[in-house]
Write an enzyme that holds these catalytic residues in place. Sequence first.
Site, PDB file in Angstrom:
ATOM      1  N   ASN A  10       0.845  -1.208   0.000  1.00 12.11           N
ATOM      2  CA  ASN A  10       0.000   0.000   0.000  1.00 12.11           C
ATOM      3  C   ASN A  10       0.874   1.250   0.000  1.00 12.11           C
ATOM      4  OD1 ASN A  10      -2.285   1.575  -0.008  1.00 12.11           O
ATOM      5  ND2 ASN A  10      -2.784   1.251   2.142  1.00 12.11           N
ATOM      6  N   GLU A  37       1.334  -3.175  -5.034  1.00 14.97           N
ATOM      7  CA  GLU A  37       0.822  -1.827  -4.774  1.00 14.97           C
ATOM      8  C   GLU A  37       1.952  -0.891  -4.365  1.00 14.97           C
ATOM      9  OE1 GLU A  37      -3.278   0.231  -3.137  1.00 14.97           O
ATOM     10  OE2 GLU A  37      -2.719  -1.730  -2.356  1.00 14.97           O
ATOM     11  N   ASP A 150      -1.574 -10.294  -3.950  1.00 17.79           N
ATOM     12  CA  ASP A 150      -2.894  -9.888  -3.492  1.00 17.79           C
ATOM     13  C   ASP A 150      -3.876 -10.246  -4.608  1.00 17.79           C
ATOM     14  OD1 ASP A 150      -5.196  -8.636  -2.712  1.00 17.79           O
ATOM     15  OD2 ASP A 150      -4.318  -6.639  -2.486  1.00 17.79           O
ATOM     16  N   ASN A 152      -7.144 -10.356  -4.125  1.00 21.03           N
ATOM     17  CA  ASN A 152      -8.369  -9.606  -3.856  1.00 21.03           C
ATOM     18  C   ASN A 152      -9.627 -10.466  -3.886  1.00 21.03           C
ATOM     19  OD1 ASN A 152      -8.255  -6.789  -3.084  1.00 21.03           O
ATOM     20  ND2 ASN A 152      -7.057  -6.466  -4.956  1.00 21.03           N
ATOM     21  N   HIS A 250      -1.962  -4.710   4.928  1.00 21.50           N
ATOM     22  CA  HIS A 250      -1.765  -6.144   4.701  1.00 21.50           C
ATOM     23  C   HIS A 250      -0.611  -6.636   5.573  1.00 21.50           C
ATOM     24  CE1 HIS A 250      -4.052  -6.559   0.768  1.00 21.50           C
ATOM     25  NE2 HIS A 250      -3.961  -5.236   0.895  1.00 21.50           N
TER      26      HIS A 250
END
Length: 261
Positions: A10, A37, A150, A152, A250
């Site tokens: 992130n 990310e 990830d 999702n 995360h």
Amino acid sequence: MLSITTANLNGIRSAARKGFLDWITGPSNSDLVCVQELKAQSGDMSPALSGPDGFHGYFDHAVQKGYSGTGIYSRIEPLHVVHGFGSEEFDAEGRYLQCDFRDFSLISLYAPSGSSSPERQEAKFRFMDRFFLHLEKLMASGREYVICGDWNIAHREIDLKNWRSNQKNSGFLPEERAWLSRVFDELGWVDVYRKLHPDTTGESYTWWSNRGQAWQNNTGWRIDYQIATPGMAGKAVSAEIYRETRFSDHAPLTIRYDLTV
């Protein structure tokens, strides 16, 4: 033992300020680290971000600034690096980076989230359709792969705390869960964490919303996976989700394989 870690950061610069690079070069004992990310362009990457002590760094940045992006840190120099999986739409978002080693290939994947709008959910479905074909091709190649990232999607009810109230929400839609089941049951890919820990619930979560008290109450989701070909999955011996320091929303997932590179 070969130690592979995956972590959605992130924002790589934010995670570095919170100690992520110090962790991977020290206590994690990781040999290979997949990150997602990045939210950074190549010009934003300092020497420390590009190659922490003891690691080579490889990155696939999104065209859009401050968005998406994937990377792989490796103590071993790969034989070949692949950017993208052949989708013009999603390769522009920096969602796929592959490093080929002697005996296997490692992929850092950041699948789209559909939570922000109906349009992004439709994009997620397009990604799923296109990526399924790529997964089919990889499996048919006969080469060993580990896909970290990830995804999702929380696959089963035990993979998130509030599954009943999330059945109509992106990340736990019936269509998404069925697609992931097809990846496992139809194509033969293996959810490595679940192979090692078939029944864990709250201790398996890897993502917690920054809203409310999700982290404090462990109201989490398991959406970060290491998904492998059966040969690689069969070499997995242990898995750990690191929660002592919160580098992002995360938690890093580390799996150790009985393999040398």
